[in-house]
Design an enzyme around this catalytic site. Structure first.
Site, PDB file in Angstrom:
ATOM      1  N   SER A  20       0.838  -1.197   0.000  1.00 38.46           N
ATOM      2  CA  SER A  20       0.000   0.000   0.000  1.00 38.46           C
ATOM      3  C   SER A  20       0.877   1.252   0.000  1.00 38.46           C
ATOM      4  O   SER A  20       2.093   1.169  -0.167  1.00 38.46           O
ATOM      5  CB  SER A  20      -0.949  -0.026   1.206  1.00 38.46           C
ATOM      6  OG  SER A  20      -1.918   0.998   1.074  1.00 38.46           O
ATOM      7  N   LYS A  23      -0.604   7.372   0.514  1.00 32.59           N
ATOM      8  CA  LYS A  23      -1.764   8.060  -0.078  1.00 32.59           C
ATOM      9  C   LYS A  23      -3.097   7.483   0.427  1.00 32.59           C
ATOM     10  O   LYS A  23      -4.143   8.094   0.285  1.00 32.59           O
ATOM     11  CB  LYS A  23      -1.706   7.998  -1.603  1.00 32.59           C
ATOM     12  CG  LYS A  23      -0.621   8.887  -2.184  1.00 32.59           C
ATOM     13  CD  LYS A  23      -0.540   8.754  -3.700  1.00 32.59           C
ATOM     14  CE  LYS A  23       0.419   9.771  -4.287  1.00 32.59           C
ATOM     15  NZ  LYS A  23       1.778   9.710  -3.753  1.00 32.59           N
ATOM     16  N   ASN A  62       7.374   7.008  -0.694  1.00 32.09           N
ATOM     17  CA  ASN A  62       7.990   6.959  -2.020  1.00 32.09           C
ATOM     18  C   ASN A  62       9.290   6.162  -2.026  1.00 32.09           C
ATOM     19  O   ASN A  62      10.020   6.145  -1.043  1.00 32.09           O
ATOM     20  CB  ASN A  62       8.288   8.385  -2.496  1.00 32.09           C
ATOM     21  CG  ASN A  62       7.024   9.213  -2.599  1.00 32.09           C
ATOM     22  OD1 ASN A  62       6.261   9.079  -3.529  1.00 32.09           O
ATOM     23  ND2 ASN A  62       6.787  10.058  -1.606  1.00 32.09           N
ATOM     24  N   VAL A  63       9.551   5.535  -3.174  1.00 36.53           N
ATOM     25  CA  VAL A  63      10.772   4.756  -3.340  1.00 36.53           C
ATOM     26  C   VAL A  63      11.644   5.451  -4.388  1.00 36.53           C
ATOM     27  O   VAL A  63      11.204   5.678  -5.513  1.00 36.53           O
ATOM     28  CB  VAL A  63      10.462   3.304  -3.767  1.00 36.53           C
ATOM     29  CG1 VAL A  63      11.746   2.530  -3.997  1.00 36.53           C
ATOM     30  CG2 VAL A  63       9.607   2.621  -2.711  1.00 36.53           C
ATOM     31  N   VAL A  70      10.350  11.135  -8.644  1.00 37.10           N
ATOM     32  CA  VAL A  70      10.597  12.504  -9.093  1.00 37.10           C
ATOM     33  C   VAL A  70      12.062  12.747  -9.463  1.00 37.10           C
ATOM     34  O   VAL A  70      12.366  13.601 -10.285  1.00 37.10           O
ATOM     35  CB  VAL A  70      10.116  13.509  -8.012  1.00 37.10           C
ATOM     36  CG1 VAL A  70      11.066  13.557  -6.828  1.00 37.10           C
ATOM     37  CG2 VAL A  70       9.926  14.894  -8.585  1.00 37.10           C
TER      38      VAL A  70
END
Length: 200
Positions: A20, A23, A62-63, A70
């Site tokens: 998951s 978010k 984030n990974v 990004v």
């Protein structure tokens, strides 16, 4: 996710680990909402004693270097001479390296007894604006002089900061210092059966 859960159950798989995202916490987008619904589907299979399969969820941010990260976008924009596009000067995000995320997902799955939502300890969040400026400097340029930073504004449903848990989600430590787990679980079949059927 529900289809995969059904197939997993049908073939009596031993374990099912659902990945998951932050978010899913207080979701403000379709992606976040669908992830939260999927968390409930997965969690309720064990909490409501619907399956012999061991279902667990791992929630994290984030990974770095993953698809949609990004950093590759910033590097491409720097290589092209800018501008580097940042959503908002105050936007912050949690980040983790791919190998660490993979190891922690596997360790969470091994720990899970069924119905848990694990949260990965991601350290302090990072300001995206500072990250962009650092990448420009590491590339041998000066931000706002050699390469401009352009603020594009929040997109619909986008948050300035992501959370890994809500205020009412009580978490406790596990025997791994980078993995936490929610304390307390309750079967909620009415939500699963009625609301999701209505959504379909």
């Amino acid at each position: 996710t529900e289809n995969l859960v059904e197939v997993t159950d049908k073939f009596e798989c031993e374990k099912f680990v659902f990945v998951s995202t932050d978010k899913a916490v207080n979701p403000s987008s379709i992606m976040g909402t669908s992830k939260r619904i999927a968390e409930l589907i997965v969690q309720n299979r064990n909490i409501c004693s619907l399956s012999k399969t061991n279902f667990s969820t791992v929630r994290f941010g984030n990974v770095i270097g993953s698809v949609g990260s990004v950093i590759p976008l910033f590097k491409k924009q720097i290589k092209e001479g800018g501008p580097v596009t940042v959503t908002h000067p105050d936007m912050i995000r949690y980040f983790m390296l791919i190998p660490e995320a993979c190891q922690l997902i596997l360790q969470s799955g091994a720990m899970g007894m069924g119905g848990e939502i694990f949260i990965l300890e991601m350290g302090e969040p990072v300001k995206i604006d500072e990250m962009a400026r650092d990448l420009i400097k590491f590339s041998g340029f000066e931000p706002d002089t050699d390469i401009n930073i352009e603020y594009t504004g929040l997109r619909p449903g986008e948050k300035l900061f992501e959370e890994l848990r809500t205020a009412d989600e009580d978490v406790i430590k596990t025997n791994h210092d980078k993995i936490l787990v929610f304390n307390g679980r309750a079967c909620n079949m009415k939500l699963i059966e009625n609301e999701i059927d209505g959504l379909k």
